[in-house]
Enzyme design. Structure first.
Site, PDB file in Angstrom:
ATOM      1  N   ASP A 136       0.845  -1.192   0.000  1.00 33.73           N
ATOM      2  CA  ASP A 136       0.000   0.000   0.000  1.00 33.73           C
ATOM      3  C   ASP A 136       0.883   1.245   0.000  1.00 33.73           C
ATOM      4  O   ASP A 136       2.030   1.219   0.445  1.00 33.73           O
ATOM      5  CB  ASP A 136      -0.878   0.040   1.259  1.00 33.73           C
ATOM      6  CG  ASP A 136      -1.967  -1.024   1.244  1.00 33.73           C
ATOM      7  OD1 ASP A 136      -1.950  -1.873   0.342  1.00 33.73           O
ATOM      8  OD2 ASP A 136      -2.822  -0.993   2.149  1.00 33.73           O
ATOM      9  N   TYR A 158       5.256  -9.565   7.261  1.00 32.05           N
ATOM     10  CA  TYR A 158       5.098  -8.144   7.581  1.00 32.05           C
ATOM     11  C   TYR A 158       5.124  -7.969   9.091  1.00 32.05           C
ATOM     12  O   TYR A 158       4.722  -8.865   9.847  1.00 32.05           O
ATOM     13  CB  TYR A 158       3.765  -7.613   7.058  1.00 32.05           C
ATOM     14  CG  TYR A 158       3.714  -7.335   5.579  1.00 32.05           C
ATOM     15  CD1 TYR A 158       3.878  -6.040   5.080  1.00 32.05           C
ATOM     16  CD2 TYR A 158       3.474  -8.355   4.669  1.00 32.05           C
ATOM     17  CE1 TYR A 158       3.817  -5.781   3.725  1.00 32.05           C
ATOM     18  CE2 TYR A 158       3.411  -8.108   3.303  1.00 32.05           C
ATOM     19  CZ  TYR A 158       3.574  -6.811   2.839  1.00 32.05           C
ATOM     20  OH  TYR A 158       3.520  -6.558   1.494  1.00 32.05           O
TER      21      TYR A 158
END
Length: 407
Positions: A21, A85
């Protein structure tokens, strides 16, 4: 690189292992491309560190290449079999304050970890992304005509593009615009839902958005009792999460935080941020805990909160060992190299983490405004009860079918 290829990513075969993102950080993006390299470039530099530093000399301090290695017929994206992540969450966001006792801290962390682990497994994560982006064909013409309950089709002259917001700064205008758009589309199928989600991309330092955030309750939920061809869930919406958990309380620059670790095969647009946002909403009792298992069923349609992007980091990748070519010998050396890993760790500790730490103060606008937004994200009891009843009935029917096929 040939001068004729300069500036054309297609000609140089540019591929990357992951996309993130906007605003998300990365320690592990692997890029492949065609380049002209001098003969013997790796003879005295097997990890390609010297080559990387030549390029680093032309880059800003917060962008670094850790290693350059020769490969052959390697697809960085398709041969990446998993990504990891980390999300650094201010401890206060889950109820841990400076005066919290060790027992209270452990209780908060355990409760939050138990919620995060509900995401583990293979599920459809369609409620955690923009669903239409993961369909091979999105029949937009059908979408426009499949909203019998929309205010527009009932004859209202109001349309999304007609919304006008007066007063306030640009950030508050953007949020108000999105919320006003949603009021015009409360019964829409879902294709515009993501555009109507208020995110930290709309928040600027010092923005006065409290009025904007109080305009409308942000979440809504429904169950598809009948198939909707304009909103189909396919295998492309499924993702496997191997691990979703969090560590113990940590401190950096006097800021307390919890590190969330998420390991999955791959992730969709906004998926991790919505997973975190939903888990925080559950921790705040703004959403019920069973919203997670219900949201991971293919017939639910739920708008879920989107957490800030500034503290999310792609930390590592794992590549397929299926091929035994020299390519994978080079790749294996790269992934195991202590010299390369030391460079990654140094960059994280000395550059990336100090930058991320600037966003770990819960009083900063990015969190203060987001928490105000989160407070608006509860689902009305009527909607939640209907959703829960539909999910329970679907589970019972599914179990019944499985029992019949087992006889």
């Amino acid at each position: 690189m040939l001068e004729s290829n300069y500036g054309n990513l297609h000609k140089v075969g540019w591929r990357r292992s992951s996309r993130t993102d906007k605003g998300v950080h990365s320690l592990a993006t692997v890029i492949t491309m065609k380049m002209e390299i001098p003969d013997g470039a790796w003879e005295e530099d097997p990890d390609g560190i010297a080559l990387a530093d030549v390029i680093n000399g032309h880059l800003p301090y917060n962008i670094r290449i850790f290693s350059i290695l020769p490969v052959n017929k390697f697809d960085a994206r398709n041969e990446c079999i998993s990504r990891k992540y980390v999300y650094l969450l201010p401890a206060e966001v889950i109820g841990i304050g400076n005066a919290s006792s060790p027992e209270a801290i452990q209780s908060h962390v355990k409760e939050f970890r138990d919620t995060l682990q509900l995401f583990e497994g293979r599920h459809p994560f369609h409620n955690y992304t923009i669903r239409a982006q993961y369909r091979k064909h999105s029949p937009k013409s059908l979408i426009k005509t499949s909203r019998p309950n929309s205010l527009v089709e009932k004859g209202s002259s109001l349309k999304s593009k007609d919304v006008q917001i007066k007063g306030g700064n640009d950030a508050s205008k953007r949020i108000l615009y999105k919320l006003e758009k949603r009021k015009l589309n409360l019964n829409s199928t879902s294709e515009d839902e993501e555009d109507l989600v208020v995110s930290t991309d709309d928040i600027e330092c010092g923005s006065n958005t409290s009025d904007a955030l109080s305009v409308l309750t942000c979440s809504r939920a429904k169950w598809l009792h009948e198939p909707d061809e304009t909103d189909r869930i396919t295998s492309a919406h499924f993702r496997k999460i191997m691990s979703c958990t969090c560590g113990e309380l940590e401190t950096i620059s006097n800021a307390q935080y919890i590190e969330i670790s998420i390991h999955g095969e791959s992730f969709m647009f906004h998926q991790i941020r919505k997973m975190v946002g939903t888990a925080v909403a559950v921790k705040h009792a703004l959403l019920p805990k069973d919203i997670i298992k219900i949201s991971l069923s293919r017939y639910s349609r739920i708008v879920l909160p989107l957490a800030p992007c500034e503290v999310l980091v792609l930390s590592s990748n794992e590549f397929s060992p299926s091929n035994t070519s020299a390519l994978n010998l080079e790749l294996s050396r790269f992934t195991r190299s202590t010299g390369v890993q030391r460079r990654v760790n140094d960059f994280y500790s000395n550059v990336l983490l100090p930058e991320v730490a600037k966003f770990l103060d819960p009083s900063k606008p990015v969190w203060r405004v987001w928490l105000d937004y989160l407070d608006q994200c509860s689902i009305p009891d009527v909607e939640m009860n209907e959703l829960r009843r539909a999910w329970t009935q679907w589970q019972e029917n599914s179990n019944s079918r499985q029992q019949k096929t087992s006889y």
